[in-house]
Design an enzyme around this catalytic site. Structure first.
Site, short mmCIF file in Angstrom:
data_model
loop_
_atom_site.label_atom_id
_atom_site.label_comp_id
_atom_site.label_asym_id
_atom_site.label_seq_id
_atom_site.Cartn_x
_atom_site.Cartn_y
_atom_site.Cartn_z
N TYR A 1 0.87 -1.18 0.00
CA TYR A 1 0.00 0.00 0.00
C TYR A 1 0.90 1.23 0.00
CZ TYR A 1 -3.45 3.43 1.67
OH TYR A 1 -4.27 4.52 1.80
N ASP B 1 9.47 2.70 -0.67
CA ASP B 1 8.47 3.36 0.16
C ASP B 1 8.82 3.03 1.61
OD1 ASP B 1 6.34 4.11 1.69
OD2 ASP B 1 4.81 3.37 0.31
N LYS C 1 5.27 9.66 8.39
CA LYS C 1 5.10 9.14 9.76
C LYS C 1 6.14 9.70 10.74
CE LYS C 1 2.54 5.12 8.14
NZ LYS C 1 1.13 5.20 8.46
N1 HOZ Z 1 -0.22 3.08 6.44
C1 HOZ Z 1 -1.30 3.10 7.34
C2 HOZ Z 1 -1.87 1.75 7.58
N2 HOZ Z 1 -1.09 0.73 7.19
C3 HOZ Z 1 -2.34 4.03 6.87
C4 HOZ Z 1 -3.22 4.46 7.93
C5 HOZ Z 1 -4.50 4.93 7.35
O1 HOZ Z 1 -4.83 4.54 6.23
O2 HOZ Z 1 -5.16 5.66 8.04
#
Ligand code: HOZ
Length: 437
Positions: free
Chosen positions: A146, A241, A269
């Site tokens: 993701y 990433d 983050k």
């Molecule tokens: N990367 C975060 C979850 N794996 C994203 C958090 C979100 O989508 O709020």
């Protein structure tokens, strides 16, 4: 649901009236574990308290950013101090250069950094840059990885998309994803085949060096180096990433830990210490194509926001310094705690004969409940096949009842902070043993 969560339940009902699904990001909605999301009232160190007054040891930590735990006094002071001087100027500040210098000094592959406001912006901009730099259009991503919610990346995506079991997203047109090619994580042969077919058109391969949006899947030996070699051979860029792994698995991220040299890196983050931030960074020759140094346009009113820069700077400086002279730095101690937690979970699984796949690197960890003994998840297709999501959901709530807050989905990773001490690890393992017995 028992009265333990009655305030959260009431608040969720009200939220659903005015916010789609009651949340501002789908992963918060608890669809992967059932029930109502727990509404947070305040946090301190390794804990937060919900609106019903229950205290939790927090292993989500805002999905990674809170490397020092909640409301670390140094970070809150840095934010307050900056807020006194103003919250945003839309003009450059010394803080941006300071944070860029610090990030570059910690991560071996970086020469220049552009700050943005989220991980989504970081990946979207890095790929635009890769296309601008190479003059090519196709990108390769891995199923279950993701990279935020930009249209071209919502293909076989992990995180909330995986949790909700969505195919891909309506609203994303076929033309926006026509240039997105996918392969299974850890399948170098599949990437080789994509290059064989489209080699001259591929601008970049983007990868989470640890796939942490489909659970917690480590790269197999040679996978990341193989991507490095293939992209070099074909004149494509390798984009790491490291929004999650950056300053979480090692001071130098996964690239520092494993000695891989990507062309571009996406961050977020931790570098914002809990405030909204993202960044893309990499080799000077490539970054010089970003406007106004070069022609690739990318901008943002709040980019490099001084509050976020101040929070990020104080977080990184504190994490990689020792609390007491002669002691290892705080980050190193947190890595030790993370290992104790994952070793402890593995031992509980073995003792109670429950098939678990537990892993950790640095201050990140993950635990799959497997529906078959002896299997090992290395890709998204296997995660969907072997992860026992029902058993995980029951475990999630059993842990919450015992004051431990895990990510509300089997397809997410866990995080520790420098505030998690021996007592929190012991309490978590005791809770896990009780929950599983
Ligand atoms: N990367 C975060 C979850 N794996 C994203 C958090 C979100 O989508 O709020």
């Amino acid at each position: 649901m028992s009265n333990r969560y009655s305030q959260s339940k009431t608040l969720f009902a009200a939220a659903q009236e005015v916010i789609p699904g009651g949340v501002n990001s789908p992963v918060r909605a608890f669809r992967g574990v059932g029930g109502s999301p727990i509404f947070v009232a305040r946090g301190s160190g390794p804990h937060f308290w919900d609106e019903d007054g229950n205290r939790y040891i927090d292993y989500v930590l805002s999905w990674g950013p809170l490397l020092l735990g909640h409301a670390h006094p140094t970070v809150t002071a840095a934010i307050a101090e900056q807020a006194e001087r103003g919250t945003s100027y839309g003009a450059p500040t010394r803080l941006e250069t300071e944070l860029a210098e610090l990030v570059i000094s910690l991560m071996p592959g970086l020469e220049q950094v552009r700050f943005v406001n989220s991980g989504t912006e970081a990946t979207m901009s890095a790929l635009r840059l890769a296309r601008a730099y190479t003059g090519r259009s196709k990108i390769v991503k891995f199923s279950g990885c993701y990279h935020g919610h930009a249209d071209m990346l919502l293909v076989q995506a992990g995180s909330g998309v995986a949790t909700l079991g969505l195919p891909d997203s309506p609203g994303v047109t076929a033309s926006t994803t026509a240039d997105t090619l996918t392969a299974e994580f850890n399948d170098l042969d599949a990437v080789w085949a994509l290059f064989a077919d489209h080699g001259d058109d591929i601008a970049a391969v983007i990868v989470e060096p640890i796939a942490a949006n489909m659970g917690f899947v480590l790269p197999e030996n040679g996978f990341l180096q193989g991507l490095r070699d293939l992209t070099r051979e074909h004149g494509a860029l390798l984009v790491f990433d490291e929004v999650m792994t950056g300053f979480r698995v090692a001071p130098g991220g996964a690239q520092g830990l494993w000695g891989i040299d990507p062309d571009l890196t996406c961050l977020g983050k931790v570098i914002g210490g809990g405030l909204p931030v993202g960044a893309y960074a990499g080799k000077r020759a490539i970054m010089q194509h970003v406007a106004p140094a070069g022609p690739m346009y990318q901008a943002g009113t709040l980019s490099g926001n001084p509050l976020a820069m101040a929070a990020g700077l104080s977080t990184l400086k504190t994490a990689f310094a020792s609390k007491h002279q002669g002691e290892p730095d705080r980050f190193t101690l947190a890595v030790q705690r993370t290992r104790e937690l994952s070793d402890g979970m593995r031992a509980i699984g073995e003792e109670l004969n429950i098939p678990l796949q537990v892993g950790s690197v640095g201050t990140m960890w993950g635990c799959y409940f497997l529906n078959e003994a002896g299997v090992h998840i290395t890709s998204y297709v296997e995660a969907k096949q072997y992860a026992d999501t029902k058993r995980f959901a029951a475990f999630f709530w059993a842990m919450a009842e015992r004051g431990v807050y895990l990510a509300p989905s089997q397809f997410e990773a866990g995080f520790l902070s420098t505030a998690h001490g021996e007592a929190e690890i012991a309490a978590t393992l005791a809770a896990a043993r009780a929950a599983l017995t």
